[in-house]
Structure formats: structure tokens, C-alpha cells
Design a protein around this motif. Sequence first.
Motif, PDB file in Angstrom:
ATOM      1  N   ILE A 112      25.990   2.674  13.497  1.00  0.00           N
ATOM      2  CA  ILE A 112      25.124   3.559  12.716  1.00  0.00           C
ATOM      3  C   ILE A 112      23.735   2.970  12.473  1.00  0.00           C
ATOM      4  N   LYS A 113      23.575   1.678  12.642  1.00  0.00           N
ATOM      5  CA  LYS A 113      22.263   1.048  12.460  1.00  0.00           C
ATOM      6  C   LYS A 113      21.214   1.639  13.395  1.00  0.00           C
ATOM      7  N   ASP A 114      21.609   2.009  14.592  1.00  0.00           N
ATOM      8  CA  ASP A 114      20.664   2.500  15.593  1.00  0.00           C
ATOM      9  C   ASP A 114      20.588   4.024  15.654  1.00  0.00           C
ATOM     10  N   LEU A 115      21.274   4.718  14.738  1.00  0.00           N
ATOM     11  CA  LEU A 115      21.309   6.181  14.786  1.00  0.00           C
ATOM     12  C   LEU A 115      20.466   6.778  13.675  1.00  0.00           C
ATOM     13  N   ASP A 116      19.620   7.760  14.026  1.00  0.00           N
ATOM     14  CA  ASP A 116      18.984   8.550  12.974  1.00  0.00           C
ATOM     15  C   ASP A 116      20.010   9.558  12.473  1.00  0.00           C
ATOM     16  N   THR A 117      19.659  10.349  11.468  1.00  0.00           N
ATOM     17  CA  THR A 117      20.656  11.239  10.880  1.00  0.00           C
ATOM     18  C   THR A 117      21.169  12.268  11.886  1.00  0.00           C
ATOM     19  N   LEU A 128       8.744  16.119  16.433  1.00  0.00           N
ATOM     20  CA  LEU A 128      10.052  15.945  17.065  1.00  0.00           C
ATOM     21  C   LEU A 128      11.044  15.321  16.084  1.00  0.00           C
ATOM     22  N   ASN A 129      10.612  14.281  15.383  1.00  0.00           N
ATOM     23  CA  ASN A 129      11.491  13.627  14.409  1.00  0.00           C
ATOM     24  C   ASN A 129      11.848  14.577  13.269  1.00  0.00           C
ATOM     25  N   ALA A 130      10.874  15.382  12.824  1.00  0.00           N
ATOM     26  CA  ALA A 130      11.135  16.342  11.748  1.00  0.00           C
ATOM     27  C   ALA A 130      12.134  17.404  12.205  1.00  0.00           C
ATOM     28  N   ALA A 131      12.020  17.846  13.439  1.00  0.00           N
ATOM     29  CA  ALA A 131      12.958  18.842  13.975  1.00  0.00           C
ATOM     30  C   ALA A 131      14.371  18.288  14.005  1.00  0.00           C
ATOM     31  N   ARG A 132      14.492  17.058  14.449  1.00  0.00           N
ATOM     32  CA  ARG A 132      15.822  16.429  14.505  1.00  0.00           C
ATOM     33  C   ARG A 132      16.418  16.276  13.107  1.00  0.00           C
ATOM     34  N   ASN A 133      15.596  15.912  12.153  1.00  0.00           N
ATOM     35  CA  ASN A 133      16.094  15.724  10.788  1.00  0.00           C
ATOM     36  C   ASN A 133      16.603  17.044  10.200  1.00  0.00           C
ATOM     37  N   ALA A 188      29.476  -1.265   6.786  1.00  0.00           N
ATOM     38  CA  ALA A 188      29.143  -0.880   5.416  1.00  0.00           C
ATOM     39  C   ALA A 188      27.717  -1.265   5.053  1.00  0.00           C
ATOM     40  N   ALA A 189      27.232  -2.353   5.621  1.00  0.00           N
ATOM     41  CA  ALA A 189      25.867  -2.810   5.334  1.00  0.00           C
ATOM     42  C   ALA A 189      24.825  -1.774   5.722  1.00  0.00           C
ATOM     43  N   GLN A 190      25.122  -0.956   6.740  1.00  0.00           N
ATOM     44  CA  GLN A 190      24.150   0.030   7.221  1.00  0.00           C
ATOM     45  C   GLN A 190      24.415   1.446   6.709  1.00  0.00           C
ATOM     46  N   LEU A 191      25.392   1.606   5.826  1.00  0.00           N
ATOM     47  CA  LEU A 191      25.661   2.937   5.272  1.00  0.00           C
ATOM     48  C   LEU A 191      24.669   3.197   4.144  1.00  0.00           C
ATOM     49  N   ASP A 192      23.465   3.617   4.508  1.00  0.00           N
ATOM     50  CA  ASP A 192      22.397   3.802   3.534  1.00  0.00           C
ATOM     51  C   ASP A 192      22.474   5.182   2.892  1.00  0.00           C
ATOM     52  N   ASP A 193      21.534   5.459   1.995  1.00  0.00           N
ATOM     53  CA  ASP A 193      21.536   6.728   1.260  1.00  0.00           C
ATOM     54  C   ASP A 193      21.409   7.928   2.186  1.00  0.00           C
ATOM     55  N   LYS A 194      20.612   7.784   3.267  1.00  0.00           N
ATOM     56  CA  LYS A 194      20.414   8.907   4.181  1.00  0.00           C
ATOM     57  C   LYS A 194      21.724   9.314   4.852  1.00  0.00           C
ATOM     58  N   LYS A 195      22.460   8.330   5.342  1.00  0.00           N
ATOM     59  CA  LYS A 195      23.709   8.631   6.046  1.00  0.00           C
ATOM     60  C   LYS A 195      24.808   9.036   5.064  1.00  0.00           C
ATOM     61  N   THR A 196      24.808   8.432   3.876  1.00  0.00           N
ATOM     62  CA  THR A 196      25.780   8.832   2.855  1.00  0.00           C
ATOM     63  C   THR A 196      25.584  10.286   2.475  1.00  0.00           C
ATOM     64  N   ARG A 232       0.843  -1.200   0.000  1.00  0.00           N
ATOM     65  CA  ARG A 232       0.000   0.000   0.000  1.00  0.00           C
ATOM     66  C   ARG A 232       0.879   1.250   0.000  1.00  0.00           C
ATOM     67  N   GLY A 233       0.614   2.120  -0.929  1.00  0.00           N
ATOM     68  CA  GLY A 233       1.388   3.348  -1.012  1.00  0.00           C
ATOM     69  C   GLY A 233       2.695   3.191  -1.747  1.00  0.00           C
ATOM     70  N   ALA A 234       2.954   2.016  -2.309  1.00  0.00           N
ATOM     71  CA  ALA A 234       4.170   1.755  -3.084  1.00  0.00           C
ATOM     72  C   ALA A 234       5.421   2.170  -2.316  1.00  0.00           C
ATOM     73  N   GLN A 235       5.420   1.942  -1.011  1.00  0.00           N
ATOM     74  CA  GLN A 235       6.564   2.313  -0.201  1.00  0.00           C
ATOM     75  C   GLN A 235       7.615   1.213  -0.268  1.00  0.00           C
ATOM     76  N   SER A 236       8.871   1.592  -0.507  1.00  0.00           N
ATOM     77  CA  SER A 236       9.926   0.582  -0.588  1.00  0.00           C
ATOM     78  C   SER A 236      11.085   0.964   0.311  1.00  0.00           C
ATOM     79  N   TYR A 237      11.791  -0.037   0.774  1.00  0.00           N
ATOM     80  CA  TYR A 237      12.948   0.133   1.644  1.00  0.00           C
ATOM     81  C   TYR A 237      14.125  -0.530   0.944  1.00  0.00           C
ATOM     82  N   ALA A 238      14.971   0.287   0.325  1.00  0.00           N
ATOM     83  CA  ALA A 238      16.007  -0.257  -0.544  1.00  0.00           C
ATOM     84  C   ALA A 238      17.245  -0.692   0.226  1.00  0.00           C
TER      85      ALA A 238
END
Length: 842
Positions: free
Chosen positions: A643-648, A322-327, A671-679, A167-173
Motif C-alpha cells: 500500500i505504500k506505493d498505491l494512491d487511493t 489526472l490525479n484529481a480524476a483518479r482521487n 500497518a505503518a503505511q495505513l494512513d488516514d487516506k487509506k483508512t 512554508r504554507g504550514a504543510q505537515s505530513y503526519a
Amino acid sequence: MFSNLCLNLSSQYRYSKLRVLSSAFILALLCFVCVPCSFAAAPIAVLKSAKNSEAYQAQNIGSYDEDWQSFRRTLDAANLRYDIIPDADLSLSKLSQYKVIVLPLLVDLPAGGVDAIQQFIKQGGKIVATDGGGATSNHANIVDALCGVTIINHNAIQDTEQLTWSRGAQSYAQDFAIGTLIAEVSPSSDATPLAKWTDSNGKAIGVAVSKMDGNIFIGWAPGLQGETSTNASILSMVLDEAVPGLTKSATIQISSSDFQKIQDDLTALQKRAEDAIATAKQADLAVPLNVIQKHYEQAMIHTRAFKDFYSQRKFFEADGELNAARNELSLAYAQAMPVRLVEARSIWLDRGTIVSCQNAVGMSALFDKLKKAGINVVYFETNNAGFTMFPSKVSTQNPQTTNWNPLLAAIQEAHKRGMELHAWFWTFNVGNTFHNPIITQEPDYPGPVLSTHDFAWGLASHTGAFVPPKQHEFWLDPSSPEARSFIKSLIAEVVKNYDVDGIQLDYIRYPFNGKGGEMGFDFAGRLNFERETRLSLDRLDDKTRKAWIAWKSKQVSSLVQDVSGMVRALKPNLRISAAVYAMPRDQRMNLIQQDWELWVANGWVDTLNPMTYVVKGGELQKMAGSVQKSTDNKAMVLPGLFIKDLDTAGFVEQLDISRALGSLGNTMFAAAQLDDKKTSVLQLGPYRKAPLMTPQADPIRAATLIFDGFQRSISRYVQDPERPIVSDRSATNEILTQTESIQRQLHSFPANATPEQIGAVATQINALDISVKEWLAIENFARRSPRANYISTYIDQANAILTYAAHKSKMRAANAKTTKSQVSLPQTLADQKASQAKQSLR
């Protein structure tokens, strides 16, 4: 490396997700603020089953308590109210007060519990079961069937697969790393797939989340598999699928004390971001100030909205703001951080990611990604669970890589891009039950080292078990001469045949074996201890145990010394590092017998990579700061970030904190957890430009480059027509004279500079540091302390490197008395067997 996380992570929670209210307190609070009674009880129950734990442990899947806590941290990240229930509460009378029962890490349940769950469902309740990664009992199979699935097998993600929500075509790459263990299921005809695994081309390859009659099965273990915030989001969606609107109604009601804690943490993050922005402005750094200001302003808008929603008791909306402020703060913060001239931007390159490359072409693409992220030091997982990542004559190559040589490809790709490649070794750990299903081995397979060579090398408990209590690894006995020879042979094979820049010793310790769970009762270990100390393990009193701990620590440290001497003899300029625990020394000695202070003092290791795997910045500051202080700059300290447990926002904050501590770099797991957000954060922020070098590659040159940067900075600010450094001319001239003198000495250092020469310049830099702080004192009155601090960090960095270089030079000179001919190089296994055969004939 993964098992090294458990102790440090066991009590950590997501940054803004606090679950500290008991059901009774929630009831009292909500009644006080006149919230409807339907909100009083937690609508979600989470089972912590003793029966499930027993089956989980029996299969050596892992430590159930620790893995359950990992799941709990993920559920906490969803910010929902829930109750934890034991097996005894699996009765209809107890379950009927809840809307959803969550059954995490499911492999077994008590029979009566299954009956109660079925009755609960008949009365309109819903269940959510998550895979446990092991063989399921008949009782667990019944529960899975209620969710519309039958588990066929378990597989590890081998490709860049992604999870696609229907639903919503949401994907987690990139949220589920290569090597993620997932259940292969057969859905029933009445089941609806909520999410599917898809390959890199978007083709569906399996059901990931299944729903039947509102009951849902999640085909992996959230918390153990996949990025934390992603799992939290998925859990929220799953619970809303089971009971529409549940997450909004179940959002944790934030108490006034919790609100104050959240606000204090947010204020601390805001202050660090503001300091970075102020430094960027005052030091005139090349950063996009307009963009930074927009992100900061947006963060303030979200912060005000968070407070407004809280005051209106709209906790679901407050959490989103709160999450938006942190981001937004993270984006402003990252882009304001300065680029360093000298820095070790390190990452652990894990087995799963290596395997996923499949060939040299895939490895090249991976290193393109790492280079793009700004990485310049790679710790390559050279052996794992007893298997090597290269064709070895000493051990067995990982069966998923036998058609190519990943180590050789990685070295070539790293060096093409100017990156360092260090061979990361699992030292005493030679088997891992987590790894067994990935390579289709039986759960109790001990790995190729013990099964192929000799079980007499294995470390055992008092029961004779080779797997430590509540753990999932097989270990070599550090006191076994044959096991030690094997380890040295494997390391020597890599050092002799591959152009690595260094080696890293991981699992260079005993497994966790506190009082009552000691390891080392195997025949060889027991015999060696009793023979050397004349004490008996038959009577393990406090005196004997204390002596045993000291003796075990000596076994580990002596191997570090042996390996260091061997490597220095083979390739003197190779760097030696160790992945270590950052816990206090007394605790560390009691639990794992790891005395890294001794290794640093003797110059056996050049770098420490402490596994400071925490979520809160303050805890990182305390742990990494303690290691930094203990080494006194006699080793490079590159704090490990989980980094797996850290938000940006948490990620950026930890990068900055490690710098503020004086560290000249950090190490990301993995390296497995170095996703697009953290890169993206790295590219926009502190890694936007490549450093000139790493500090440990050539310490004297690194110190010279940093000091040159200091000289350029003060010259620039002295001549700044708008904001010149406020000081009298004579003091300024004295600083410039001292700087010029030190700079000349650094540039004229001979290649074979003595420890005394290096130490003399370090002393001068210390004196300059005092002078500079006095010189810049008026800057603070002019409200330019961020610029003053920025200037001072240059001196701190140069001084740290020179202190390290002086100690390294001194230790090298002392250790040079042991010539190459005196260093004991390991025999090959064939030589060992031939020697044993000769002895048997005598």
C-alpha cells in the motif's frame, strides 16, 4: 518482509507517471510541436554513482541498485524530466547543461566529482542531496556542507512524529512510518530549515530538510523511507526551492503514445468504478448513491480537463487534473463496493509500529485504529532481525521493548475486538543491517542469533560472507540441524505459551542466490549436500547446480513439514500460513528454492499470502491469479498489497481485483503505511461494516453463511416488484429447490464431517453454479449483468471455501497417522548442550 519487495517492485512505476522518452526523442518531439528550445534538454541530472554504490554495499546498507531504483520510482512519481548520469559525467563540461544535480543515497563520491560539483555551484548550478543512511566519506561530507548540514548520527522515528514544511504550514503526519531512518544533522549558521521533524505535541525535534545558497539536503532516503506520493510531492517542492518554477518547466512532455496509455488506464479504472456503481444500483445495495454520483461526476470533469490541458500542451496542469480524476473515482468506486459476509481483512503489523506503541496502552490505541479501519486479521511481527517481540527463553527480546510484552498485549487487544492474531515469524532470516542503526549496533552486526549462539549455523557464500551479494540480511542454513531446532523451539515457545490464532512463516526460503551468487557454501551446508548427493561443490556445473537447487528446496520444505506437524500436535486447530513469492515456479526454484505448491498439496499450510507487490491492477490480476490457479482452492490465497506505493484509486482497484479473482480477503503491507487516506477509503467503502467471520476460522460455517446470503439474494430478486429476475417459473422453482437442498445439508453438517461429505456438497454447488448461470442468462439481455455477476459470486465463494475445507479435512486425516508421540518436538537449547556434553564424554 521489506527485503521481500525488491524483485517484484524493481520495474514498477507510479500509475500515471511515465518516463519513457529519451532526451533525443524529447528534443525531436518538442521541436515538432514548436516548443521553445529551452525545454529540449532535461534540466535535472540524477547521479547513479559507481563509487557511491561501492561504499553503500561495503557498509551493508542494502542493495544499491535496488534502493536507487526505489528512489527513481519516487522521482518518476513527481512526473519530471531528468537524465541519469554516471561518475564519468561529473565534470563541469557535462554538468553545465543542467540546472540541478540530484545526489541520491549519498555516502561517498569520487574526489574529482566533488571538485566538478563545486565548480558547477560557482557557475550558478544547484544540488539536492539525499541521505544514504550510512557513514559518509569526507567527499560526501563536503557535499552535505554545501547544503548547510553536518550529519551527526542516524535515528529511527520512535513516536508519531511528523514532517512540517515551513512554508504554507504543510505537515505530513502519517506519511513517515514509525521506524523511518532519518539523519540527525547540525545545520550551519547560514542554513535555512525548509522542513522540521516535530513530535506528537508539535514541538520541533530536528531539521529534516535544509537549504543553503539554493543547495538542499533531504535528511532521509526518499523511496526507502516514507509514502511514495508524499516523497514525490516533497521532491517537487525541494526542486522548486532550488530553482523557482523548475517543476512546471520540467514536467514530462506527454507523447501521443503515452497519452493513449494513460487514457487507457484511466478508462479501465473508470469502467471498474462504473461496474461497481451499476452493481450497487441493480442489487439495491445500501450505499449512498447520491454521494457516489457526485464523486463520479467530478471525476468526469477532471478527466475532461486532463484531456483539454494535454491538447493545449499544458502538461503540468494535465498531470494535476489526472490525479484529481483518479482521487474522485476512488471515492465513488470504494463506496459502491459491496460489503462481504465472510472476508479476511488482513494486515502485517510491523516491528516499527509495534515498538512505537511503547506499552500496553499504546497497543490498545493501535488496535482501536485497526478496528476502525475494518481489519480483522493481524499478522504480528513476532521476531525481526533475530530479536523477539516478547520475553523469550530461546532468543533475545528486542531491546526497544524490554520493559513490556508486546505480543501478549497485542493478543489481548485483538481478542477484545474480535480480531484474529497470528504470530508472524522471520524463519531463516536472523539479522538485518537496516535494523542495526535503529538499535545503535555496528553496521555489520549479525543479530543476536548468530552472535549469541553459533556462527556455524549461518548460511555463507563461496567467499565465506554471511550477507548474500547486494543484500543486507544474515541467514540460518536451512540444512543445519541445530538451526532448524532453534527455529522450531522459538515457534513452539509461542504456540505453547500464547493464545495465538495461527502462525505465519516468512523468509521461508533461501535468500536470492541465482547463478553466480549461490549461498550454502558454509561448512555444514556443503558437508550435508555432498554427503547426501555424492556430488562436489568444487565443480559447480549445470548438473550439480540443478541437484543443489532441488536439495535446497527439500531442506526448506522439510522444515515446513516439521513445523506443521509440530504445531498440529500442540494445537490442532491453529492455522498455518506462509508469506511467499508469486513468481513462476521455475524462476522461484532457481532463485530462492521456495516450493509452496508442495506445501499446499500436502496440507502443511492453510493460507498463502503472496507478496504481489505491484502498482498496476493488471499485474496484480496476473500474479495473484496465477497463485490462485496453482492452489486450486486447496489453500486460502490472500494477495499481498504494497500500500505504500498505491494512491487511493490504485488501492481501491487492487482491493476489488483481489475479490474478483475469487480471493476471500487480502493482506496489506503494512500497518505503518495505513494512513488516514487509506483508512478513510476502507471505512467509506468495502470495510464499512464488519464481516461475520473470516473464512479460515471455520470453513464449513463460513460456506454456510455465504450460501445463506445467496439464498436471501435470489429470494429477494425473484420477488422484486420492479426488477424481478427474468426467467420462466419452472427454471426458477428448480433453482430454489436445489438451493434449499444444499442449504439444509450445510446447516446439518456434523462437526467431524468427512472429506467425502464436504466434497459431495461442493459437487452439488458446482452443478448449481452451472444452473444459475443459465438461469440468469436473460438478465444479461435485460442489461442487468452486474446483478447477475453479484449473485454468482456467492456461489463461487462458497464453492472455494468448501473445496478448501475438503482438502484440509483429507490432509488432516492422512497426517493423523503421525501421532503426537511420533512428532519430533524440539529440544531446548539447554537440552541440546547437555546432549552434546554427554556425547563428548563417550
